[in-house]
Design an enzyme around this catalytic site. Structure first.
Site, PDB file in Angstrom:
ATOM      1  N   LYS A 215      73.560  13.112 -45.947  1.00 46.18           N
ATOM      2  CA  LYS A 215      73.424  15.014 -45.083  1.00 46.18           C
ATOM      3  C   LYS A 215      72.793  15.066 -43.753  1.00 46.18           C
ATOM      4  CE  LYS A 215      72.312  19.227 -45.768  1.00 46.18           C
ATOM      5  NZ  LYS A 215      73.340  20.288 -46.256  1.00 46.18           N
ATOM      6  N   CYS A 269      69.626  23.394 -40.589  1.00 49.72           N
ATOM      7  CA  CYS A 269      70.537  22.484 -41.025  1.00 49.72           C
ATOM      8  C   CYS A 269      70.809  21.517 -39.362  1.00 49.72           C
ATOM      9  CB  CYS A 269      71.716  22.505 -41.329  1.00 49.72           C
ATOM     10  SG  CYS A 269      71.624  23.306 -43.428  1.00 49.72           S
TER      11      CYS A 269
END
Length: 464
Positions: A215, A269
């Protein structure tokens, strides 16, 4: 052995990922309890409404709440599957803060029973899933935890990050591939059987540490590539080149794909996750660290160029259109547009007008600046009525890639396109054309136009 019985699910955290996840799991037929520390959020969800902006989420939540499949509370309750989707910010030194994850683990630990599965979805530094496991083991010594026992564990603990784009969350939660990392292979298989209930994409199993790093790598990769485009835009600006023409021509090479530059990188993010890798290996990450500096620095480059234009128009009213980090969402986290607007507000005070249809009031950092939140119609009326001296700073636009001072028509078309694209921006091309006729509009392109591929706000300055 396959069972037709759907598990009861508890989702901890009803934010931009938790609430859509809870709703999709409920749509799959599971009974879901959503948990949030904010009583207002709980009340809103239990009324079948939503507190965030996301395409089609309102109808989905209304439906699953009406069917009795989703309810919200401020306290966790026993379930078969626990999903943790809470924030993981960084501190002033860019060190990751996993306190919300551990707090969720504390809350869950008290209601766990043998056979339960705990899944962490929050973007986290490598080792967080194991830290969560260790916390549960300390709080519940009566339960055998995976990786800490030679016997068959009582619990399954896994990590499965989301890969979604705001504005497409429901579609991508269902259709995107998922990496499912278990502390043990058995944990991964247990989590896999759950995700197969609602994920159409391919689910790939691995270990928890690899899934955590995957991720972070995905977002760091994008940050580095965006940084190249943003640095290129500054170079082109300095050399008097049209960055759009350079990128257009370079991308004709079969192995070149330069991204679109923007005013920086926003959201929780890409603007955050690379720091988790840097923190874990500070001596081995000069490229990732530099990319973060380039993208953050681009915001200040934009501010400086905007200030130049404003200083050239003393007394002009200034409209900042948009605070979110991309179009059609209400997420202001790490938004370049927000930083641009508040910086100008602190310097130019009451001259700053902010248009943001997803805000009922300006964020707290605007306090004391005398900046004013207005709607788009008011902004455009002021453009038409002012003494031909209005500057627009238009964020979240798919603005036309032009750098010619005489390209007024293209700039106005771009402004209209932005207005059409954002919910709540209802002004028409006629009003924009009227504003143009009554103002001496000029298009100014300083190499920071466009929307980067992760959705950072676009910035266009159009002034007199």
């Amino acid at each position: 052995m396959k069972s037709d019985t759907k598990p009861d699910v508890c989702v901890v955290g009803l934010g931009y990922i938790g609430l859509p996840t809870a709703a999709i799991v409920a749509r799959a037929g599971c009974r879901v309890k959503g948990v949030d520390v904010a009583p207002k959020v709980v009340e809103t969800v239990n009324q079948g409404a939503i507190h965030i902006e996301e395409v089609d989420l309102d109808g989905l939540v209304q439906g699953v709440v009406a069917r009795g499949l989703l309810r919200a509370a401020t306290e966790v309750a026993p379930a078969d599957i626990f999903i943790i989707a809470v924030p993981t910010p960084f501190d002033a030194n860019h060190a990751p803060d996993i306190s919300h994850v551990l707090a969720a683990g504390e809350a869950i630990a008290g209601v766990l029973k043998p056979g339960d599965t705990v899944i962490l979805e929050s973007t986290s530094p490598v080792g967080t899933t194991e830290a969560l496991r260790d916390l549960i083991a300390r709080r519940r010594p009566d339960l055998k935890c995976p990786g800490l026992t030679s016997d068959i564990p009582d619990l399954s603990i896994a990590y499965c990050p989301e890969r979604v784009l705001p504005g497409r969350i429901l579609e991508e939660l269902t259709n995107n591939d998922r990496s499912i990392g278990g502390i043990t292979p058995r944990c991964a298989r247990k989590a896999l059987s759950f995700y197969k209930l609602f994920v159409r994409g391919t689910c790939v199993v691995t270990d928890s540490r690899s899934a955590e790093m995957t991720k972070l790598v995905e977002n760091a990769y994008r940050d580095v590539n965006i940084a190249f485009a943003n640095e290129l835009s500054i170079v082109a600006d300095t050399m008097g080149l049209d960055v759009w023409e350079v990128i257009r021509l370079a991308n004709r090479h079969p192995r070149v794909n330069i991204l679109t530059p923007g005013p920086g990188v926003g959201g929780h993010c890409i603007a955050v996750d690379p720091w988790f890798i840097v923190h874990g290996a500070p001596e081995q990450t000069p490229l990732i660290r530099t990319a973060r500096g380039v993208n953050d620095g681009k915001i200040h480059h934009v501010i400086a160029r905007a200030e130049e234009l404003i200083e050239a128009n003393p007394g002009a009213q200034i409209a900042c259109l948009g605070l979110a980090f991309k179009a059609n969402i209400d997420d202001f986290r790490e938004s370049p547009a927000r930083l641009v607007a508040v910086t100008l507000a602190r310097k130019y005070g009451s001259r700053i007008k902010v248009v943001e249809p997803y805000a009922s009031e300006l964020p707290k950092e605007f306090a004391g600046t005398e900046a004013e939140l207005i709607d788009i119609d008011t902004a455009l009326e002021q453009v038409a009525a002012m003494t031909q001296s209005v500057i627009h700073i238009c964020c979240n636009a798919d603005a036309p890639p032009n750098s010619n001072q005489d390209a007024i028509e293209e700039a106005v078309a771009g402004l209209g396109k932005m207005i059409d694209a954002r919910k709540g921006f209802v002004a028409t091309q006629r009003k924009i054309a009227h504003a143009q006729r009554n103002s001496n509009l000029q298009a100014v392109d300083f190499g920071c136009l466009g929307k980067d591929p992760m959705g950072s706000a676009d910035l266009r300055v159009v002034g007199s």
